[in-house]
Design a protein around this motif. Structure first.
Motif, PDB file in Angstrom:
ATOM      1  N   GLY A  29      34.203  72.952  45.690  1.00 38.93           N
ATOM      2  CA  GLY A  29      33.151  71.940  45.630  1.00 38.93           C
ATOM      3  C   GLY A  29      31.901  72.447  44.940  1.00 38.93           C
ATOM      4  N   LEU A  30      31.534  73.692  45.219  1.00 39.06           N
ATOM      5  CA  LEU A  30      30.375  74.279  44.545  1.00 39.06           C
ATOM      6  C   LEU A  30      30.619  74.433  43.049  1.00 39.06           C
ATOM      7  N   THR A  35      29.216  72.472  37.609  1.00 40.13           N
ATOM      8  CA  THR A  35      29.696  72.295  36.240  1.00 40.13           C
ATOM      9  C   THR A  35      29.863  70.837  35.835  1.00 40.13           C
ATOM     10  N   ALA A  36      29.683  69.904  36.753  1.00 40.52           N
ATOM     11  CA  ALA A  36      29.913  68.487  36.457  1.00 40.52           C
ATOM     12  C   ALA A  36      28.658  67.838  35.887  1.00 40.52           C
ATOM     13  N   PHE A  37      28.879  66.874  34.989  1.00 40.97           N
ATOM     14  CA  PHE A  37      27.769  66.145  34.392  1.00 40.97           C
ATOM     15  C   PHE A  37      27.884  64.637  34.604  1.00 40.97           C
ATOM     16  N   ASP A  38      28.985  64.174  35.174  1.00 38.68           N
ATOM     17  CA  ASP A  38      29.191  62.744  35.419  1.00 38.68           C
ATOM     18  C   ASP A  38      29.159  62.472  36.924  1.00 38.68           C
ATOM     19  N   LEU A  42      30.873  64.538  40.667  1.00 41.01           N
ATOM     20  CA  LEU A  42      29.902  64.865  41.718  1.00 41.01           C
ATOM     21  C   LEU A  42      30.299  64.258  43.061  1.00 41.01           C
ATOM     22  N   VAL A  43      30.904  63.076  43.023  1.00 40.54           N
ATOM     23  CA  VAL A  43      31.414  62.472  44.258  1.00 40.54           C
ATOM     24  C   VAL A  43      32.554  63.320  44.810  1.00 40.54           C
ATOM     25  N   GLY A  44      33.443  63.773  43.925  1.00 37.06           N
ATOM     26  CA  GLY A  44      34.533  64.652  44.351  1.00 37.06           C
ATOM     27  C   GLY A  44      34.016  65.956  44.924  1.00 37.06           C
ATOM     28  N   ALA A  45      32.970  66.497  44.316  1.00 34.46           N
ATOM     29  CA  ALA A  45      32.370  67.729  44.826  1.00 34.46           C
ATOM     30  C   ALA A  45      31.785  67.509  46.214  1.00 34.46           C
TER      31      ALA A  45
END
Length: 74
Positions: A29-30, A35-38, A42-45
């Protein structure tokens, strides 16, 4: 004198396995969060961090986690 609990969540192997899986979920999750930009990643994280945190907390307390409470899956 108290009787030892027969619940599987109180066994040492269950707690260690839950802690290892929880740490892997938190680490994943971290990684995704950093590393996510969408919005969807971020919801998955957030889901991974929530489940991993709950697994770690449940392993610490010796109780069933959210994943353990949903029962056997097909």
């Amino acid at each position: 004198m108290t009787q030892p609990s027969t619940e599987p969540a109180s066994s040492r192997a269950y707690r260690v396995t839950g802690a290892i899986l929880g740490a892997m979920f938190v680490a994943s999750g971290l990684y995704v969060a950093l590393t996510a930009f969408d919005a969807l990643p971020l919801v998955g994280a957030a889901v991974l961090l929530g489940l991993g945190g709950n697994l770690l907390w449940s392993a610490w307390r010796g109780r069933a986690s959210w994943l353990g409470r949903i029962g056997p899956l097909p």
